[in-house]
Design a protein around this motif. Structure first.
Motif, PDB file in Angstrom:
ATOM      1  N   MET A   1      -6.277  76.581  19.914  1.00  0.00           N
ATOM      2  CA  MET A   1      -7.659  76.437  19.467  1.00  0.00           C
ATOM      3  C   MET A   1      -8.428  77.704  19.804  1.00  0.00           C
ATOM      4  O   MET A   1      -8.429  78.146  20.938  1.00  0.00           O
ATOM      5  N   ARG A   2      -9.051  78.295  18.790  1.00  0.00           N
ATOM      6  CA  ARG A   2      -9.770  79.537  19.047  1.00  0.00           C
ATOM      7  C   ARG A   2     -10.815  79.784  17.972  1.00  0.00           C
ATOM      8  O   ARG A   2     -10.781  79.196  16.893  1.00  0.00           O
ATOM      9  N   THR A   4     -12.381  83.079  16.040  1.00  0.00           N
ATOM     10  CA  THR A   4     -12.258  84.516  15.810  1.00  0.00           C
ATOM     11  C   THR A   4     -13.462  84.996  15.011  1.00  0.00           C
ATOM     12  O   THR A   4     -13.775  84.434  13.958  1.00  0.00           O
ATOM     13  N   CYS A  99      -5.604  86.769  18.298  1.00  0.00           N
ATOM     14  CA  CYS A  99      -4.957  85.464  18.385  1.00  0.00           C
ATOM     15  C   CYS A  99      -4.912  84.899  19.797  1.00  0.00           C
ATOM     16  O   CYS A  99      -4.316  83.852  20.023  1.00  0.00           O
ATOM     17  N   ARG A 100      -5.538  85.562  20.745  1.00  0.00           N
ATOM     18  CA  ARG A 100      -5.492  85.066  22.123  1.00  0.00           C
ATOM     19  C   ARG A 100      -6.168  83.710  22.246  1.00  0.00           C
ATOM     20  O   ARG A 100      -7.081  83.367  21.505  1.00  0.00           O
ATOM     21  N   GLN A 101      -5.671  82.922  23.205  1.00  0.00           N
ATOM     22  CA  GLN A 101      -6.228  81.598  23.442  1.00  0.00           C
ATOM     23  C   GLN A 101      -7.714  81.708  23.790  1.00  0.00           C
ATOM     24  O   GLN A 101      -8.119  82.555  24.580  1.00  0.00           O
ATOM     25  N   GLY A 102      -8.526  80.847  23.189  1.00  0.00           N
ATOM     26  CA  GLY A 102      -9.950  80.862  23.462  1.00  0.00           C
ATOM     27  C   GLY A 102     -10.746  81.669  22.458  1.00  0.00           C
ATOM     28  O   GLY A 102     -11.942  81.491  22.327  1.00  0.00           O
ATOM     29  N   GLN A 215     -16.662  75.512  25.858  1.00  0.00           N
ATOM     30  CA  GLN A 215     -16.322  76.947  25.732  1.00  0.00           C
ATOM     31  C   GLN A 215     -17.601  77.757  25.578  1.00  0.00           C
ATOM     32  O   GLN A 215     -18.489  77.380  24.862  1.00  0.00           O
TER      33      GLN A 215
END
Length: 215
Positions: A1-2, A4, A99-102, A215
């Motif tokens: 889940m992120r 972008t 694509c990093r988490q968060g 978040q």
């Protein structure tokens, strides 16, 4: 889940400042992709071949952002950025960051069109040529560089031509990008508008469960 966020635009339009503000507001990682090309440009000025410089790029090469914000490095960065092989060598790094988490915020010139075409939010930040030249002139003078407004304006014009005319990943808004013209806005107003746009998407994704609560 992120989440972008892709923020594109020409030099001195304000995209970097806006990107940092958006990243701070939503707790996202931030990458100024222009620093990658500046780091490659600086290595080229030191005698390294462009593709070799891009392929061997390390995090420490662009850790000192201030050292990369000089007129000669900016020109070199614009020149190497027009090389398809250089751009290809840096694509994987940028996409991995996105694509990093968060989630993450990336700013540059081809984020919404090439690097992250599926980004949840796309902004294209722009301003008139004279406004951008004035901003960059003041920035460079405050950093201690001896430049003239005419020279800065000519430099930006040359960079714009290269960025928009290059065959690979030319500077252009993504079809679904929100245009943000900062010509008549101060930085507080510009960042506020960007945050409102991102917040609308963020809230929709959070309601759908696509973004973690808190978040």
């Amino acid at each position: 889940m992120r989440l972008t966020v892709a923020i594109d635009g020409p030099a001195a339009a304000g995209k970097g400042t806006i990107a940092r503000a958006v990243a701070a507001e939503f707790g996202l990682a931030h990458l100024d992709t222009g620093l990658l090309y500046r780091a490659v440009g600086r290595r080229v000025l030191a005698g390294t071949e462009p593709v070799e410089a891009a392929q061997g790029l390390r995090r420490e090469d662009f850790a000192d952002a201030q050292a990369l914000r000089t007129p000669d490095v900016a020109q070199a960065a614009s020149q190497v950025a027009a090389m398809a092989e250089v751009r290809e060598a840096l694509v994987a790094f940028q996409r991995a960051f996105a694509c990093r988490q968060g989630g993450a915020v990336l700013d540059g010139r081809d984020i919404g069109t090439v690097i992250c075409p599926d980004a949840e939010v796309k902004l294209f930040v722009t301003a008139t040529d004279d406004i951008r030249a004035g901003r960059r002139f003041r920035e460079l003078r405050e950093a201690g560089h001896e430049v003239t407004l005419a020279a800065v304006a000519a430099d930006l014009a040359a960079r714009d031509r290269r960025d928009r005319a290059r065959a690979t990943a030319p500077l252009t808004p993504a079809e679904d990008a929100l245009l943000l013209d900062t010509s008549e806005l101060n930085i507080k107003e510009a960042t506020a508008r960007a945050i409102v746009a991102v917040r609308a998407v963020f809230d929709r994704l959070q309601a759908a469960g696509a973004v973690p609560e808190g978040q």
